[in-house]
Design a protein around this motif. Structure first.
Motif, PDB file in Angstrom:
ATOM      1  N   ALA A  49     -26.378 -53.941  49.069  1.00 37.48           N
ATOM      2  CA  ALA A  49     -26.701 -55.191  48.390  1.00 37.48           C
ATOM      3  C   ALA A  49     -28.185 -55.274  48.074  1.00 37.48           C
ATOM      4  O   ALA A  49     -29.008 -54.686  48.762  1.00 37.48           O
ATOM      5  CB  ALA A  49     -26.288 -56.392  49.251  1.00 37.48           C
ATOM      6  N   THR A  50     -28.518 -56.024  47.030  1.00 37.29           N
ATOM      7  CA  THR A  50     -29.900 -56.240  46.622  1.00 37.29           C
ATOM      8  C   THR A  50     -30.135 -57.707  46.293  1.00 37.29           C
ATOM      9  O   THR A  50     -29.296 -58.343  45.646  1.00 37.29           O
ATOM     10  CB  THR A  50     -30.266 -55.395  45.388  1.00 37.29           C
ATOM     11  OG1 THR A  50     -30.208 -54.008  45.712  1.00 37.29           O
ATOM     12  CG2 THR A  50     -31.674 -55.722  44.897  1.00 37.29           C
ATOM     13  N   LEU A  51     -31.263 -58.224  46.753  1.00 36.55           N
ATOM     14  CA  LEU A  51     -31.742 -59.540  46.358  1.00 36.55           C
ATOM     15  C   LEU A  51     -32.951 -59.285  45.473  1.00 36.55           C
ATOM     16  O   LEU A  51     -33.995 -58.837  45.944  1.00 36.55           O
ATOM     17  CB  LEU A  51     -32.121 -60.377  47.578  1.00 36.55           C
ATOM     18  CG  LEU A  51     -32.719 -61.765  47.295  1.00 36.55           C
ATOM     19  CD1 LEU A  51     -31.746 -62.626  46.507  1.00 36.55           C
ATOM     20  CD2 LEU A  51     -33.097 -62.451  48.592  1.00 36.55           C
ATOM     21  N   SER A  53     -36.081 -59.933  42.613  1.00 30.34           N
ATOM     22  CA  SER A  53     -37.247 -60.809  42.607  1.00 30.34           C
ATOM     23  C   SER A  53     -36.965 -62.159  41.971  1.00 30.34           C
ATOM     24  O   SER A  53     -37.562 -63.159  42.350  1.00 30.34           O
ATOM     25  CB  SER A  53     -38.415 -60.122  41.890  1.00 30.34           C
ATOM     26  OG  SER A  53     -38.082 -59.832  40.536  1.00 30.34           O
ATOM     27  N   GLY A  54     -36.056 -62.184  41.010  1.00 25.64           N
ATOM     28  CA  GLY A  54     -35.711 -63.429  40.340  1.00 25.64           C
ATOM     29  C   GLY A  54     -34.662 -64.250  41.055  1.00 25.64           C
ATOM     30  O   GLY A  54     -34.289 -65.326  40.583  1.00 25.64           O
ATOM     31  N   GLY A  55     -34.181 -63.754  42.187  1.00 19.59           N
ATOM     32  CA  GLY A  55     -33.198 -64.482  42.971  1.00 19.59           C
ATOM     33  C   GLY A  55     -31.759 -64.047  42.763  1.00 19.59           C
ATOM     34  O   GLY A  55     -30.872 -64.476  43.504  1.00 19.59           O
ATOM     35  N   SER A  56     -31.516 -63.203  41.775  1.00 21.92           N
ATOM     36  CA  SER A  56     -30.163 -62.724  41.548  1.00 21.92           C
ATOM     37  C   SER A  56     -29.788 -61.692  42.602  1.00 21.92           C
ATOM     38  O   SER A  56     -30.652 -61.115  43.267  1.00 21.92           O
ATOM     39  CB  SER A  56     -30.021 -62.128  40.151  1.00 21.92           C
ATOM     40  OG  SER A  56     -30.859 -60.998  40.005  1.00 21.92           O
ATOM     41  N   THR A  57     -28.507 -61.445  42.745  1.00 19.84           N
ATOM     42  CA  THR A  57     -28.016 -60.491  43.729  1.00 19.84           C
ATOM     43  C   THR A  57     -27.099 -59.467  43.090  1.00 19.84           C
ATOM     44  O   THR A  57     -26.486 -59.719  42.048  1.00 19.84           O
ATOM     45  CB  THR A  57     -27.255 -61.197  44.862  1.00 19.84           C
ATOM     46  OG1 THR A  57     -26.166 -61.956  44.302  1.00 19.84           O
ATOM     47  CG2 THR A  57     -28.173 -62.141  45.622  1.00 19.84           C
ATOM     48  N   ASN A  58     -27.016 -58.317  43.719  1.00 27.43           N
ATOM     49  CA  ASN A  58     -26.112 -57.262  43.287  1.00 27.43           C
ATOM     50  C   ASN A  58     -25.444 -56.678  44.519  1.00 27.43           C
ATOM     51  O   ASN A  58     -26.064 -56.569  45.572  1.00 27.43           O
ATOM     52  CB  ASN A  58     -26.862 -56.163  42.536  1.00 27.43           C
ATOM     53  CG  ASN A  58     -27.535 -56.650  41.274  1.00 27.43           C
ATOM     54  OD1 ASN A  58     -28.729 -56.920  41.265  1.00 27.43           O
ATOM     55  ND2 ASN A  58     -26.764 -56.779  40.200  1.00 27.43           N
ATOM     56  N   TYR A  59     -24.190 -56.280  44.369  1.00 31.21           N
ATOM     57  CA  TYR A  59     -23.433 -55.745  45.484  1.00 31.21           C
ATOM     58  C   TYR A  59     -22.664 -54.494  45.084  1.00 31.21           C
ATOM     59  O   TYR A  59     -22.220 -54.360  43.944  1.00 31.21           O
ATOM     60  CB  TYR A  59     -22.438 -56.778  46.012  1.00 31.21           C
ATOM     61  CG  TYR A  59     -23.083 -58.042  46.515  1.00 31.21           C
ATOM     62  CD1 TYR A  59     -23.530 -58.126  47.831  1.00 31.21           C
ATOM     63  CD2 TYR A  59     -23.245 -59.138  45.680  1.00 31.21           C
ATOM     64  CE1 TYR A  59     -24.137 -59.282  48.299  1.00 31.21           C
ATOM     65  CE2 TYR A  59     -23.846 -60.302  46.145  1.00 31.21           C
ATOM     66  CZ  TYR A  59     -24.291 -60.368  47.451  1.00 31.21           C
ATOM     67  OH  TYR A  59     -24.885 -61.521  47.906  1.00 31.21           O
ATOM     68  N   ALA A  60     -22.505 -53.611  46.047  1.00 33.12           N
ATOM     69  CA  ALA A  60     -21.646 -52.468  45.837  1.00 33.12           C
ATOM     70  C   ALA A  60     -20.212 -52.962  45.699  1.00 33.12           C
ATOM     71  O   ALA A  60     -19.827 -53.966  46.300  1.00 33.12           O
ATOM     72  CB  ALA A  60     -21.763 -51.497  47.001  1.00 33.12           C
ATOM     73  N   VAL A  61     -19.429 -52.257  44.901  1.00 32.16           N
ATOM     74  CA  VAL A  61     -18.044 -52.652  44.678  1.00 32.16           C
ATOM     75  C   VAL A  61     -17.283 -52.771  45.991  1.00 32.16           C
ATOM     76  O   VAL A  61     -16.447 -53.660  46.163  1.00 32.16           O
ATOM     77  CB  VAL A  61     -17.345 -51.652  43.734  1.00 32.16           C
ATOM     78  CG1 VAL A  61     -15.850 -51.957  43.639  1.00 32.16           C
ATOM     79  CG2 VAL A  61     -17.985 -51.702  42.351  1.00 32.16           C
ATOM     80  N   PHE A  67     -19.481 -59.611  51.348  1.00 31.76           N
ATOM     81  CA  PHE A  67     -20.840 -59.657  51.885  1.00 31.76           C
ATOM     82  C   PHE A  67     -21.720 -60.550  51.028  1.00 31.76           C
ATOM     83  O   PHE A  67     -21.489 -60.706  49.826  1.00 31.76           O
ATOM     84  CB  PHE A  67     -21.465 -58.260  51.914  1.00 31.76           C
ATOM     85  CG  PHE A  67     -20.857 -57.311  52.909  1.00 31.76           C
ATOM     86  CD1 PHE A  67     -19.682 -57.603  53.573  1.00 31.76           C
ATOM     87  CD2 PHE A  67     -21.486 -56.104  53.178  1.00 31.76           C
ATOM     88  CE1 PHE A  67     -19.125 -56.719  54.486  1.00 31.76           C
ATOM     89  CE2 PHE A  67     -20.944 -55.209  54.092  1.00 31.76           C
ATOM     90  CZ  PHE A  67     -19.759 -55.518  54.746  1.00 31.76           C
ATOM     91  N   ALA A  68     -22.762 -61.109  51.638  1.00 34.92           N
ATOM     92  CA  ALA A  68     -23.728 -61.926  50.912  1.00 34.92           C
ATOM     93  C   ALA A  68     -25.127 -61.704  51.470  1.00 34.92           C
ATOM     94  O   ALA A  68     -25.336 -61.820  52.681  1.00 34.92           O
ATOM     95  CB  ALA A  68     -23.360 -63.402  50.994  1.00 34.92           C
ATOM     96  N   ILE A  69     -26.064 -61.380  50.595  1.00 39.58           N
ATOM     97  CA  ILE A  69     -27.444 -61.191  50.996  1.00 39.58           C
ATOM     98  C   ILE A  69     -28.225 -62.460  50.682  1.00 39.58           C
ATOM     99  O   ILE A  69     -27.995 -63.109  49.658  1.00 39.58           O
ATOM    100  CB  ILE A  69     -28.073 -59.971  50.276  1.00 39.58           C
ATOM    101  CG1 ILE A  69     -29.487 -59.705  50.792  1.00 39.58           C
ATOM    102  CG2 ILE A  69     -28.070 -60.160  48.765  1.00 39.58           C
ATOM    103  CD1 ILE A  69     -30.097 -58.406  50.253  1.00 39.58           C
TER     104      ILE A  69
END
Length: 120
Positions: A49-51, A53-61, A67-69
């Motif tokens: 997972a990634t948080l 700089s702009g606040g958006s998140t990305n997650y592995a499929v 999960f939540a970061i």
């Protein structure tokens, strides 16, 4: 300059939940990108997972929807809430931090990891 220390790992049954925390300390000026990675037994380290700089998140499929970061500025932590855990989630989880500047992201800081074991 920046230190990351993970905690919260442990043994949990399939279907259970865990919350990992990463304390960020040191010279954190301009640190604005955070992530979680994991390394399962016998496998390469993979992104979870990634948080941004702009606040958006990305997650592995493999973890999306479970999960939540998040970032807690008051506590200086980056957290990973893990729900509906599966045996395949078993791994050492690593916290990562870096800087995003004009579209380029560094990921130069890493924690030592915390072990998550999910039993069936």
């Amino acid at each position: 300059q920046v230190q990351l220390v993970e905690s919260g790992g442990g043994l949990v049954q399939a279907g259970g939940s865990l919350r990992l925390s990463c304390v960020v300390s040191g010279s954190t000026l301009s640190i604005n990108n955070f992530g979680w990675y994991r390394q399962a037994p016998g496998k390469q380290r993979e992104w979870v997972a990634t948080l941004n700089s702009g606040g958006s998140t990305n997650y592995a499929v493999s973890v999306k929807g479970r999960f939540a970061i998040s970032r807690d500025s008051a506590k200086n932590t980056v957290d990973l809430q893990m729900n509906s855990l599966k045996p395949e989630d078993t791994a050492v989880y690593y916290c990562n931090a870096g800087r995003t500047f004009y579209g380029t992201t560094t990921r130069e800081y890493w924690g030592k990891g915390t072990l998550v074991t999910v039993s069936s």
